[in-house]
Design a protein around this motif. Structure first.
Motif, PDB file in Angstrom:
ATOM      1  N   GLN A 170       0.852  -1.191   0.000  1.00  0.00           N
ATOM      2  CA  GLN A 170       0.000   0.000   0.000  1.00  0.00           C
ATOM      3  C   GLN A 170       0.886   1.238   0.000  1.00  0.00           C
ATOM      4  OE1 GLN A 170      -3.214  -1.740  -0.641  1.00  0.00           O
ATOM      5  NE2 GLN A 170      -3.706   0.260   0.243  1.00  0.00           N
ATOM      6  N   PRO A 171       1.387   1.654  -1.139  1.00  0.00           N
ATOM      7  CA  PRO A 171       2.360   2.757  -1.157  1.00  0.00           C
ATOM      8  C   PRO A 171       1.816   4.061  -0.612  1.00  0.00           C
ATOM      9  CG  PRO A 171       1.588   2.243  -3.375  1.00  0.00           C
ATOM     10  CD  PRO A 171       1.099   1.151  -2.490  1.00  0.00           C
ATOM     11  N   ASP A 172       0.487   4.271  -0.692  1.00  0.00           N
ATOM     12  CA  ASP A 172      -0.114   5.517  -0.216  1.00  0.00           C
ATOM     13  C   ASP A 172      -0.914   5.314   1.064  1.00  0.00           C
ATOM     14  OD1 ASP A 172       0.895   6.972  -2.451  1.00  0.00           O
ATOM     15  OD2 ASP A 172      -0.705   6.122  -3.678  1.00  0.00           O
TER      16      ASP A 172
ATOM     17  N   VAL B 132       4.651  -5.749  11.117  1.00  0.00           N
ATOM     18  CA  VAL B 132       5.021  -4.853  10.026  1.00  0.00           C
ATOM     19  C   VAL B 132       3.865  -4.599   9.066  1.00  0.00           C
ATOM     20  CG1 VAL B 132       7.414  -5.642  10.114  1.00  0.00           C
ATOM     21  CG2 VAL B 132       5.842  -6.697   8.471  1.00  0.00           C
ATOM     22  N   ASN B 133       2.720  -5.261   9.261  1.00  0.00           N
ATOM     23  CA  ASN B 133       1.607  -5.083   8.320  1.00  0.00           C
ATOM     24  C   ASN B 133       1.072  -3.655   8.376  1.00  0.00           C
ATOM     25  OD1 ASN B 133       0.810  -6.376  10.921  1.00  0.00           O
ATOM     26  ND2 ASN B 133      -1.234  -5.843  10.229  1.00  0.00           N
TER      27      ASN B 133
ATOM     28  N   TYR C  66       0.112  -3.245  16.151  1.00  0.00           N
ATOM     29  CA  TYR C  66      -1.025  -4.109  16.493  1.00  0.00           C
ATOM     30  C   TYR C  66      -2.352  -3.485  16.068  1.00  0.00           C
ATOM     31  CZ  TYR C  66       2.675  -6.408  18.986  1.00  0.00           C
ATOM     32  OH  TYR C  66       3.869  -7.040  19.269  1.00  0.00           O
ATOM     33  N   ASP C  67      -2.294  -2.332  15.420  1.00  0.00           N
ATOM     34  CA  ASP C  67      -3.475  -1.697  14.831  1.00  0.00           C
ATOM     35  C   ASP C  67      -3.479  -1.859  13.315  1.00  0.00           C
ATOM     36  OD1 ASP C  67      -4.696  -0.595  17.193  1.00  0.00           O
ATOM     37  OD2 ASP C  67      -3.055   0.841  17.265  1.00  0.00           O
ATOM     38  N   GLY C  68      -2.818  -2.885  12.817  1.00  0.00           N
ATOM     39  CA  GLY C  68      -2.762  -3.113  11.388  1.00  0.00           C
ATOM     40  C   GLY C  68      -4.105  -3.545  10.827  1.00  0.00           C
ATOM     41  N   VAL C  69      -4.300  -3.288   9.538  1.00  0.00           N
ATOM     42  CA  VAL C  69      -5.572  -3.642   8.895  1.00  0.00           C
ATOM     43  C   VAL C  69      -5.376  -4.430   7.600  1.00  0.00           C
ATOM     44  CG1 VAL C  69      -6.938  -1.787   9.903  1.00  0.00           C
ATOM     45  CG2 VAL C  69      -5.649  -1.347   7.810  1.00  0.00           C
ATOM     46  N   LEU C  70      -4.178  -4.462   7.066  1.00  0.00           N
ATOM     47  CA  LEU C  70      -3.908  -5.180   5.816  1.00  0.00           C
ATOM     48  C   LEU C  70      -2.742  -6.127   6.078  1.00  0.00           C
ATOM     49  CD1 LEU C  70      -4.316  -2.132   3.436  1.00  0.00           C
ATOM     50  CD2 LEU C  70      -5.883  -4.074   3.631  1.00  0.00           C
ATOM     51  N   VAL C  71      -3.080  -7.373   6.380  1.00  0.00           N
ATOM     52  CA  VAL C  71      -2.098  -8.277   6.975  1.00  0.00           C
ATOM     53  C   VAL C  71      -1.058  -8.793   5.984  1.00  0.00           C
ATOM     54  CG1 VAL C  71      -3.665  -8.980   8.818  1.00  0.00           C
ATOM     55  CG2 VAL C  71      -3.602 -10.304   6.691  1.00  0.00           C
ATOM     56  N   TYR C  72      -1.276  -8.612   4.690  1.00  0.00           N
ATOM     57  CA  TYR C  72      -0.302  -9.055   3.694  1.00  0.00           C
ATOM     58  C   TYR C  72       0.636  -7.936   3.246  1.00  0.00           C
ATOM     59  CZ  TYR C  72      -2.932 -13.427   2.879  1.00  0.00           C
ATOM     60  OH  TYR C  72      -3.548 -14.660   3.010  1.00  0.00           O
TER      61      TYR C  72
ATOM     62  N   LEU D 229       8.583 -12.921  12.952  1.00  0.00           N
ATOM     63  CA  LEU D 229       7.627 -11.827  12.764  1.00  0.00           C
ATOM     64  C   LEU D 229       6.450 -12.006  13.701  1.00  0.00           C
ATOM     65  CD1 LEU D 229       6.642  -9.327  11.149  1.00  0.00           C
ATOM     66  CD2 LEU D 229       5.533 -10.924   9.571  1.00  0.00           C
ATOM     67  N   ASP D 230       6.074 -10.933  14.362  1.00  0.00           N
ATOM     68  CA  ASP D 230       4.872 -10.909  15.194  1.00  0.00           C
ATOM     69  C   ASP D 230       3.669 -10.686  14.280  1.00  0.00           C
ATOM     70  OD1 ASP D 230       3.098 -10.638  17.309  1.00  0.00           O
ATOM     71  OD2 ASP D 230       4.418  -9.293  18.436  1.00  0.00           O
ATOM     72  N   VAL D 231       2.695 -11.597  14.306  1.00  0.00           N
ATOM     73  CA  VAL D 231       1.516 -11.475  13.452  1.00  0.00           C
ATOM     74  C   VAL D 231       0.274 -11.344  14.315  1.00  0.00           C
ATOM     75  CG1 VAL D 231       2.494 -12.632  11.456  1.00  0.00           C
ATOM     76  CG2 VAL D 231       1.339 -14.001  13.206  1.00  0.00           C
ATOM     77  N   VAL D 232      -0.674 -10.546  13.825  1.00  0.00           N
ATOM     78  CA  VAL D 232      -1.907 -10.245  14.572  1.00  0.00           C
ATOM     79  C   VAL D 232      -3.083 -10.782  13.772  1.00  0.00           C
ATOM     80  CG1 VAL D 232      -3.299  -8.441  15.651  1.00  0.00           C
ATOM     81  CG2 VAL D 232      -0.808  -8.166  15.470  1.00  0.00           C
TER      82      VAL D 232
END
Length: 585
Positions: free
Chosen positions: A82-84, A149-150, A160-166, A194-197
């Motif tokens: 997601q570059p933007d 890092v997502n 931990y507030d990520g929304v796009l896991v890939y 990697l820590d994944v949520v």
């Protein structure tokens, strides 16, 4: 050229240099259109399971949205980049463009794991972290673990507030920069976790309810909203594929699964494990770590590599600092007996009633090898969720903390250090996020509610003085001060860390596979001697005294580490540790 690609079920997949297949699960929609920049909109084909597909004449670098309703466009939930930011267009990537320099890296056995947890934004993003790897490898660290890092909203966040896991966040760099970082770590013999949520999505940028209401199940309430419906096979596979994507395409050596207790289908953990075993190359070491309030020893017994052992942390924190609020309160009863139990059995709570949760917690764990328990004195949660972000080293007597630190690094359990801990950093680590408007206000209110529940902190005048979690300064102030590392005290602490890790590598690590507890004894208030039989038959003995009174014990045959320079044989001075070995009979 060596490249790796994991073909995701969802998202944008290149099927030719100038052709991309798009796949979106949108069961709440009757019609979906993919809109690629510089191309006419393409109506996607709907399939019976609610999946939409289309092909478009575009290649790597193309940017696109999905139009799920006439007035709503959304990024791809399986976006690779997601570059933007989380509200912008997704970008088609070609995973084959990165040429791996160390494609034959197989990882390291679990018993060699010494974890260094860190936050990439505070390390100077991918470039800054890459520059730090050599010093960590030279110190004796074997594994670097990144906080998530997502993609998240804004420019800084715990992750931990990520929304796009890939999609790796653009705040740290491009996806190929992340691959280069991991590749370089492997060249130095370092594993990367990697820590994944997978238990919730952040409050800004999550559009799933617009087109996939079935992703969530309101019957499963979590602290972050409706639970994710892991009983739905498509939802379950979305996250399993994500785990495989990080392991196969980015070559991470392991994953730490955040808040595993909030994942509603326990069978999912076995499905994940099975898919990984079937997919990962033969001979490659891949490790799975749980953060699990349930103290579910069954998952560890059935093949998960390890679990963050908060019982170990809470017991030692109470001993070192006297902390008595929230989750620490139960650890004030028979604390020394709890230390004995965690050193010999791993979990302190193995089915007993746990007052903070008002229910029984845990399952028996005494049969598990000590390496199944990931131990720590400090981590992002235990520091950052304190109102003032204090590190435990600043809340403890120096000699007692040094003894506990030696216990951490010499104990047969799997040790973890946190950002700057290797030089004794005292820089606070705060909670920070880059939210604005109503979401920002809710974050501030949520923190205040958390402090009221767990810290009994309700005075509005005191709350006004706490670091503002959405102020950019709070993020900047959380970066450890490297001038402290270069000071005489910092260099002395680094030397101690280097010595302890060297001792672990030479005397303990080679004999951890097959090691088991040989029991422990209470020597006095806050004083315990614990023993483990190592794989070569020798007996490792560690005696630790975090109390104010000296204790007596029988010295091991060979003492190889002692924090009290003037100790007399057969004694364990206040706030000290002794470690040694007895040869096999």
């Amino acid at each position: 050229m060596s490249s790796f690609r994991f073909r995701n079920r969802f998202g944008a997949e290149l099927i030719a240099p100038d052709k991309t297949r798009f796949t979106l699960w949108a069961p709440s929609c009757d019609r979906v259109v993919v809109e690629v920049e510089d191309l006419a909109p393409i109506t996607m084909r709907r399939h019976s399971d609610g999946t939409f597909t289309a092909e478009a004449p575009c290649g790597a670098g193309a940017r696109y949205f999905y139009r799920v309703r006439d007035e709503i466009t959304v990024p791809d939930p399986a976006s690779r980049f997601q570059p933007d930011g989380v509200h912008g267009r997704s970008e088609v990537l070609d995973p084959d463009t990165y040429d791996w320099k160390h494609p034959d890296w197989k990882g390291r056995p679990w018993e060699e794991t010494i974890i260094y947890e860190t936050h990439l934004g505070l390390e100077g993003n991918y470039e800054g972290m890459k520059a730090r790897l050599q010093e960590l490898a030279d110190l004796g660290i074997t594994t670097v673990q990144f906080m998530p890092v997502n993609s998240f909203s804004g420019h800084w966040n715990w992750g931990y507030d990520g929304v796009l896991v890939y999609a790796p966040t653009p705040a740290y760099g491009r996806p190929d920069d992340l691959k280069d970082l991991i590749d370089h770590a492997h060249s130095l013999g370092l594993m990367v976790f990697l820590d994944v949520v997978y238990n919730h999505f952040g409050p800004d940028g999550n559009y799933l309810l617009e087109y996939a209401k079935g992703f969530f199940d309101p019957r499963y309430d979590t602290p972050w909203g409706d639970g994710i419906d892991f009983h739905n096979p498509i939802v379950a596979d979305f996250f399993i594929d994500n785990a495989l994507y990080w392991l196969m395409e980015y070559r991470f050596d392991g994953l730490r699964i955040d808040a595993a207790w909030a994942i509603t289908d326990r069978k999912w953990f076995y499905k994940l494990q099975s898919r990984i075993h079937k997919t990962v190359e033969k001979g490659r070491h891949v490790h799975l770590i749980l953060e699990n309030e349930n103290n579910d020893s069954g998952l560890l017994r059935d093949g998960y590599s390890g679990q963050w052992c908060e019982d170990w942390h809470h017991t030692l924190t109470v001993m070192l600092s006297g902390e008595d609020k929230g989750f620490f309160q139960p650890f004030h009863t028979e604390t020394t007996a709890l230390l004995k139990r965690v050193l010999t059995e791993g979990f302190a709570w193995q089915g007993e009633y746990f007052p903070p949760r008002k229910k029984a917690r845990g399952t028996p764990s005494s049969d598990l090898p000590p390496t199944k328990f990931v131990t720590f004195l400090q981590n992002h949660d235990q520091i950052g969720n304190r109102p003032l972000g204090e590190r435990l080293i600043t809340l403890s007597n120096p000699d007692a903390f040094q003894a506990a630190y030696a216990l951490l690094l010499l104990c047969p359990m799997t040790p973890m250090l946190f950002l700057g801990e290797e030089w004794g950093s005292t820089t606070p680590f705060y909670f920070f996020s880059d939210f604005h408007g109503e979401i920002g206000k809710k974050v501030i209110l949520g923190r205040e509610e958390q402090f009221a529940e767990y810290c009994n902190l309700t005075d509005p005048e005191i709350l006004k003085t706490l670091p503002n979690p959405i102020d950019p300064k709070t993020f900047r102030l959380s970066k450890p001060d490297r001038s402290q590392r270069d000071s005489p005290a910092g260099q002395a602490w680094l030397a101690m860390t280097r010595e302890l890790l060297s001792l672990r590598h030479s005397k303990i690590t080679p004999y951890l596979k097959g090691a088991y507890s040989a029991g422990a004894d209470i020597l006095g208030d806050k004083a315990v001697v614990a023993r483990w039989t190592l794989a070569n038959g020798s007996l490792l003995t560690i005696a630790v005294n975090l109390g104010k009174e000296s204790a007596s014990f029988t010295d091991p045959e060979t003492v190889f580490y002692d924090t009290a320079s003037d100790r007399r044989p057969g004694t364990l001075p206040a706030e000290s540790l002794v470690a040694g070995l007895d040869r096999p009979l």
